[in-house]
Design an enzyme around this catalytic site. Structure first.
Site, short mmCIF file in Angstrom:
data_model
loop_
_atom_site.label_atom_id
_atom_site.label_comp_id
_atom_site.label_asym_id
_atom_site.label_seq_id
_atom_site.Cartn_x
_atom_site.Cartn_y
_atom_site.Cartn_z
N GLY A 127 0.82 -1.20 0.00
CA GLY A 127 0.00 0.00 0.00
C GLY A 127 0.86 1.25 0.00
O GLY A 127 1.04 1.87 1.05
N GLU A 244 18.05 -5.64 -4.12
CA GLU A 244 18.06 -6.48 -5.32
C GLU A 244 18.18 -5.69 -6.61
O GLU A 244 17.36 -5.80 -7.52
CB GLU A 244 16.79 -7.34 -5.36
CG GLU A 244 16.64 -8.30 -4.20
CD GLU A 244 17.70 -9.40 -4.19
OE1 GLU A 244 18.22 -9.75 -5.26
OE2 GLU A 244 18.02 -9.88 -3.10
N GLU A 386 11.65 7.90 -15.85
CA GLU A 386 12.08 9.27 -15.61
C GLU A 386 12.77 9.41 -14.26
O GLU A 386 13.82 10.07 -14.14
CB GLU A 386 10.87 10.22 -15.69
CG GLU A 386 10.28 10.37 -17.08
CD GLU A 386 9.41 9.18 -17.50
OE1 GLU A 386 9.06 9.12 -18.69
OE2 GLU A 386 9.09 8.32 -16.64
#
Length: 399
Positions: A127, A244, A386
């Site tokens: 969330g 990661e 971006e």
């Protein structure tokens, strides 16, 4: 970086392949995954098989009941599982929340959640994003007000992948509206069965249901469910997002796409011959092969940086994210192009059972257009291209 073959890694790859041959049930192998997570029943069943083998947490260190594998071993494991058509694991639990739980969670929180993640009994969703807070995550407005030993949470999250199938959600909330926006954020764990939570489906362009809107209306969350101290949510989130780097390109997915294209090249016909016999098609495939090979080399380089804890791994991971996701889009488009007219057929959704007689060419075309449409979002989720280019400019060029 040493480019010589690693005998130990080759032996590990053989071990993983042998395990998959022996332990991956035939009725689970090769099922269409659709987007990013297998259906719950398949995921849970596969997670239990992995856990019985001692491989239930391939991305965690041994002290936290993980395998303790190196970055390269994790990459090999992912690649072989994708190649074998194994169901996914719950990436939100294992790759995102799990490291946070292991690093910042209290012993009580770890004892509560870790066993259920390993057994597959508790699935998670994330969330973070809100209607007005996507790339500028720190501007989130979902608030949590303290009421004794609980927080009262009100607000809305969006693009909540698999909220409709998840048991818990890890949630960013604003606990101090007066502090600097990054300093006023906290990290909560919330049971999705808590009263006041409403999940509404978002049917996305890939014609699948994996995204949702999630609403919180006076949801009571125990303070004991907060990870870290109040106001530490931004620090924890940066840790979560920085994990990661070597996996940012989704190399196993790129190789799966190449395998699908090779299969189509040997089976589909165009202009009176096989696709692979068409010079333009063969040339384009060769270029894609070279690009994926270049990504693979860079993944190995970034993995070596991660093993050495090099700060440059972060910027290089952003480069992998940009190049890898853009390549995902082009490869998935090429697959649909290779199908010719059958690429435009509205086959059943990958997770839906086929009803009645299969549509023409369904064995080859089902799910391919869905995947292409889903990958339109790959340059957005996980940090837009971006934003990634901004990270690259700042870290490598001090711009």
């Amino acid at each position: 970086m040493d480019f010589q073959p690693d005998p130990g890694l080759d032996a590990f790859r053989k071990e993983v392949r042998a395990f998959l041959r022996e332990s991956l049930p035939a009725d689970l192998a090769g099922k269409p995954v659709g987007s990013v997570r297998s259906v719950r029943a398949d995921l849970v069943r596969w997670q239990r098989i992995l856990n019985e083998r001692g491989w239930g947490a391939p991305y965690w260190p041994k002290q936290h009941e993980g395998t303790g594998w190196s970055v390269m071993q994790r990459l090999v494991f992912d690649e072989e599982c994708v190649a074998a058509g194994a169901p996914t694991q719950d990436g939100f639990a294992h790759k995102l929340f799990g490291p946070v739980l292991n690093e910042f969670g209290s012993p009580e929180q770890q004892a509560l959640h870790r066993p259920l993640i390993l057994s597959g009994e508790r699935l998670w969703c994330q969330g973070f994003s809100e209607p007005g807070s996507g790339s500028d995550l720190a501007s989130l407005s979902t608030r949590a007000e303290r009421d004794g030993d609980h927080y009262i949470v009100n607000g809305q999250k969006i693009w909540t992948s698999y909220a409709h199938e998840s048991d818990w959600i890890f949630l960013l909330v604003r606990t101090n509206a007066d502090a600097k926006k990054q300093a006023g954020i906290s990290f909560l764990l919330v049971d999705m069965a808590t009263p006041g939570i409403t999940v509404r489906p978002i049917r996305s362009i890939d014609d699948c249901h994996h995204l949702n809107e999630t609403f919180f209306d006076n949801v009571r969350v125990p303070v004991a469910n907060r990870i870290g101290e109040e106001g530490e949510g931004w620090k924890i989130t940066k840790f979560l997002l920085n994990n990661e780097h070597a996996t940012a390109a989704d190399l196993p997915i790129l190789r799966r796409f190449l395998a699908q294209i090779r299969s189509l090249a040997r089976s589909e016909h165009s202009g009176g011959g096989l696709l692979i016999e068409q010079p333009e098609f063969a040339q384009k495939l060769a270029r894609f092969e070279a690009e994926v090979s270049a990504i693979a080399t860079m993944v190995t380089r970034v993995a070596a940086m991660e093993e050495d804890h090099s700060p440059a791994a972060h910027a290089m991971g952003s480069i992998l994210k940009v190049r890898g996701t853009e390549l995902q889009q082009r490869l998935s488009e090429f697959i649909v192009e290779a199908l010719g007219d059958y690429g435009a057929v509205a086959y059943p959704e990958p997770h839906d059972p086929a009803l009645g007689e299969p549509l023409p060419h369904q064995h080859a075309g089902r799910g391919k257009a869905n995947e292409m449409f889903f990958r339109r979002a790959s340059t957005i989720y996980g940090g837009t291209s971006e934003v990634q280019r901004g990270i690259i400019a700042k870290m490598l060029f001090q711009l």
